[in-house]
Design an enzyme around this catalytic site. Sequence first.
Site, PDB file in Angstrom:
ATOM      1  N   ASN A  58     -11.981   2.494  -3.396  1.00 40.38           N
ATOM      2  CA  ASN A  58     -11.377   2.430  -2.057  1.00 40.38           C
ATOM      3  C   ASN A  58     -12.373   1.906  -1.027  1.00 40.38           C
ATOM      4  OD1 ASN A  58     -12.701   4.951  -2.430  1.00 40.38           O
ATOM      5  ND2 ASN A  58     -11.378   6.008  -0.991  1.00 40.38           N
ATOM      6  N   VAL A  59     -11.818   1.219  -0.041  1.00 33.90           N
ATOM      7  CA  VAL A  59     -12.602   0.595   1.029  1.00 33.90           C
ATOM      8  C   VAL A  59     -11.918   0.920   2.354  1.00 33.90           C
ATOM      9  CG1 VAL A  59     -13.437  -1.589   1.990  1.00 33.90           C
ATOM     10  CG2 VAL A  59     -13.395  -1.263  -0.493  1.00 33.90           C
ATOM     11  N   GLU A  60     -12.566   1.768   3.136  1.00 32.41           N
ATOM     12  CA  GLU A  60     -11.940   2.235   4.377  1.00 32.41           C
ATOM     13  C   GLU A  60     -12.236   1.301   5.552  1.00 32.41           C
ATOM     14  OE1 GLU A  60     -13.047   6.405   4.576  1.00 32.41           O
ATOM     15  OE2 GLU A  60     -11.546   6.866   3.038  1.00 32.41           O
TER      16      GLU A  60
ATOM     17  N   CYS B 247      -6.754   1.509  -0.650  1.00 33.31           N
ATOM     18  CA  CYS B 247      -6.918   2.443  -1.764  1.00 33.31           C
ATOM     19  C   CYS B 247      -7.595   1.732  -2.940  1.00 33.31           C
ATOM     20  CB  CYS B 247      -5.565   2.966  -2.216  1.00 33.31           C
ATOM     21  SG  CYS B 247      -4.826   4.186  -1.105  1.00 33.31           S
TER      22      CYS B 247
ATOM     23  N   GLU C 260      -6.559   1.493  -5.823  1.00 28.56           N
ATOM     24  CA  GLU C 260      -5.554   0.750  -6.595  1.00 28.56           C
ATOM     25  C   GLU C 260      -5.369  -0.669  -6.060  1.00 28.56           C
ATOM     26  OE1 GLU C 260      -5.356   3.799  -5.445  1.00 28.56           O
ATOM     27  OE2 GLU C 260      -4.272   5.129  -6.794  1.00 28.56           O
TER      28      GLU C 260
ATOM     29  N   CYS D 116      -1.421   7.660  -4.719  1.00 27.77           N
ATOM     30  CA  CYS D 116      -0.519   7.964  -3.602  1.00 27.77           C
ATOM     31  C   CYS D 116       0.803   7.230  -3.813  1.00 27.77           C
ATOM     32  CB  CYS D 116      -1.161   7.572  -2.270  1.00 27.77           C
ATOM     33  SG  CYS D 116      -1.239   5.789  -1.974  1.00 27.77           S
TER      34      CYS D 116
ATOM     35  N   CYS E  18       0.713   3.465  -3.707  1.00 25.00           N
ATOM     36  CA  CYS E  18       0.038   2.858  -4.857  1.00 25.00           C
ATOM     37  C   CYS E  18       0.842   2.990  -6.146  1.00 25.00           C
ATOM     38  CB  CYS E  18      -1.368   3.422  -4.992  1.00 25.00           C
ATOM     39  SG  CYS E  18      -2.425   2.769  -3.680  1.00 25.00           S
TER      40      CYS E  18
END
Length: 138
Positions: A50-52, A61, A63, A94, A97
């Site tokens: 994940n990359v916020e 996410c 995915e 989630c 995803c």
Amino acid sequence: MSAAERDPVDWDTLRAIALEATRHAYVPYSKFPVGAAAIVDDGRVISGCNVENASYGLSLCAECALVSSLHMTGGGRLVAFTCVNGNGDTIMPCGRCRQLLFEHSAPGMVLETVSGIRTIDEVIPDAFGPRTLEEYRQ
Ligand code: THU
């Protein structure tokens, strides 16, 4: 017989690859790293983290990265999937995803979940998908 049934999945290895992916996660806001790993129908193994984003809702996410990797490395369909947090505990994809994974799934795709091995149809029953659009067009 599904691809996963023909070639039983080494979940321990797949989980280890997912855990390694968490080490690359960019999670300054949630501090909740996620790593995803999957087997593709040609035998490739792919992963993502994940990359916020400072604009929280734009966070990607794990995915999302995994599906990007799927296409970047040759396409195909997902036959087996797992995702874990930074402690290596299996987590559920989630809702968004699950939809994302469904779109790229092979028939009978299996996922390691918090309640055991499940098929994609079990985790997103009666999914809206490409076929829904195709049926409308005809
Ligand atoms: N997250 C994922 O990467 N995949 C999921 O399926 C659930 C949530 C991430 C998004 C966010 O960076 C962090 O977990 C906390 O929600």
